[in-house]
Enzyme design. Sequence first.
Site, short mmCIF file in Angstrom:
data_model
loop_
_atom_site.label_atom_id
_atom_site.label_comp_id
_atom_site.label_asym_id
_atom_site.label_seq_id
_atom_site.Cartn_x
_atom_site.Cartn_y
_atom_site.Cartn_z
N ARG A 118 8.84 28.92 17.83
CA ARG A 118 9.32 27.05 17.74
C ARG A 118 8.90 26.37 18.10
O ARG A 118 9.38 25.34 17.06
CB ARG A 118 10.21 27.18 19.44
CG ARG A 118 10.95 25.71 19.80
CD ARG A 118 11.99 26.52 20.79
NE ARG A 118 11.73 26.79 21.84
CZ ARG A 118 10.41 26.16 22.60
NH1 ARG A 118 10.23 25.27 22.25
NH2 ARG A 118 9.96 27.17 24.03
N TYR A 120 31.85 14.28 7.37
CA TYR A 120 32.01 16.20 7.43
C TYR A 120 32.38 16.28 8.65
O TYR A 120 31.68 15.39 9.01
CB TYR A 120 30.14 16.87 6.79
CG TYR A 120 30.47 18.61 7.59
CD1 TYR A 120 31.02 19.01 6.85
CD2 TYR A 120 29.76 18.88 8.84
CE1 TYR A 120 30.72 20.39 7.41
CE2 TYR A 120 29.66 20.23 9.30
CZ TYR A 120 30.24 20.76 8.25
OH TYR A 120 30.67 22.17 8.43
N ASP A 171 23.20 12.23 4.78
CA ASP A 171 23.11 13.49 4.36
C ASP A 171 22.97 13.90 3.54
O ASP A 171 24.60 13.26 2.21
CB ASP A 171 24.34 13.75 5.20
CG ASP A 171 24.77 15.34 5.35
OD1 ASP A 171 24.28 16.24 4.49
OD2 ASP A 171 26.01 15.63 6.45
N LYS A 211 24.40 25.56 2.39
CA LYS A 211 25.15 24.93 0.82
C LYS A 211 24.08 25.07 -0.39
O LYS A 211 23.34 25.79 -0.70
CB LYS A 211 25.01 23.25 1.14
CG LYS A 211 26.16 23.21 2.41
CD LYS A 211 27.31 23.77 2.55
CE LYS A 211 28.12 24.03 4.19
NZ LYS A 211 27.54 22.79 4.60
C1 LIG Z 1 27.97 21.62 5.65
C2 LIG Z 1 27.96 20.26 6.02
C3 LIG Z 1 27.23 20.72 6.83
C4 LIG Z 1 26.60 21.29 8.60
O1 LIG Z 1 26.12 22.55 7.71
P1 LIG Z 1 25.95 23.59 8.45
O2 LIG Z 1 24.63 24.57 7.88
O3 LIG Z 1 26.70 24.14 8.74
O4 LIG Z 1 25.64 23.67 9.92
C5 LIG Z 1 26.33 19.00 7.30
N1 LIG Z 1 27.15 17.85 6.54
C6 LIG Z 1 27.57 18.48 5.09
C7 LIG Z 1 27.93 17.21 4.31
C8 LIG Z 1 28.23 19.76 4.49
O5 LIG Z 1 27.93 20.31 3.75
#
Ligand SMILES: *Cc1c(COP(=O)(O)O)cnc(C)c1O
Length: 396
Positions: free
Chosen positions: A59, A112, A184, A209
């Site tokens: 961790r 998101y 993000d 992603k």
């Molecule tokens: C998918 C996504 C998230 C969240 O990510 P997870 O891996 O599903 O928790 C956050 N921001 C954006 C822009 C995303 O496309």
Amino acid sequence: MNDIHKYHMDTQCVHAGFKSEETGAVVTPIYQVSTFAFRDVNHGADLFAGKEEGYIYTRMANPTVQACERAVATLEGGFGGLGCGSGMAAIHTTFAALLRAGDHAVCSSVVYGPTQTLLANVMSRFGIESTCVDTSDLDAVKRAMRPNTKLVFVETPGNPVLSISDLAAVADIAHKGGAKVAVDNTFMSPVLQRPLSLGTDVVVHSMTKFLNGHADVVAGMIIVKTEDDYRAFRKILNQLGGVIDPFNSFLVSRGIKTLAIRMERHCASAEKVARHLEKHPKVSKVNYPWLESHPQHALAKRQMKGGGGVVSFELAGGIEAGKTLMNSVRLCTLAVSLGGVETLIEHPASMTHASMGAAARAKAGIPEGLVRISIGLEDAGEIIADLDQGLAAIRG
Ligand SMILES: *Cc1c(COP(=O)(O)O)cnc(C)c1O
């Protein structure tokens, strides 16, 4: 490679994060282990006191996880990376590290869905206030700033209508007000946009992603610019516990090796699809930053190296036309998520952005008939042909 920063992004994607192993292994192996033995009691004490470098417990640190953290931190040009169990864990850890009771956060309204819900429904319970604004409107950002604003959280391009926020300008406004800026960068990946180089402080990724890119991992990453932030964030992540595991770190590191070449094809095919849809009589509007019709096209060209792999569009026939299209595609997969090798199609109002509610969607400019596609690595002509036959199924 100590001078990895001097290399082209294509080369960095292949080599970043790797440290040579005694065995000669050419990639970092999976250290599928929870805990590490100390040589003796003094060794254990020195590791805990930070007097010696080494591993204690997964961790806190693990060699396979660190390889992935170093890779993404290198690509983003940050001091360090913190691997998280999901993109949302990365976002939650960022909020927890930068905000305390009595603080205020500004967040992009085009964002998101769960990010906004986390601020509104969870962080609010810990005494943290937030305001959602269209961060592509700099005056709106200025107006939203309060004396207790400690964080401006920006998603650009914003999901799902792909509005672009000027990161350098937002960073300027935030810093003047004593707040940090977290971005993000999931939709762009460091190949197409490097927010830290534009003056922002923290980058978060859903590595689920594009970074992993193969629809087989859920993972996240935080990249911070300074050593101070790195230490503070690491402490918080150790307590919250939302860390990535060694196996997923290995898979993401493998995905990153092809990131640059994948992004090139995602962008090329997405632009072809966007230009085709723009001429289609059943499509009333196409959102894609590389189209001249995009309202922030000039800013996009300045700030980004490509339009990305996601296109969204509105059907003239509204929500019913959207449902028909969803049920008519054959090559495109009807699924949420994005950034993988398969083309995915989805309907934000009933799926990814359902939790925001209709009022927040209207405020964020997300029409009920909007469709989002993540363009995969199939032949672009075949993706277009599939959309065409799906659009042909819509009456009128
Ligand atoms: C998918 C996504 C998230 C969240 O990510 P997870 O891996 O599903 O928790 C956050 N921001 C954006 C822009 C995303 O496309």
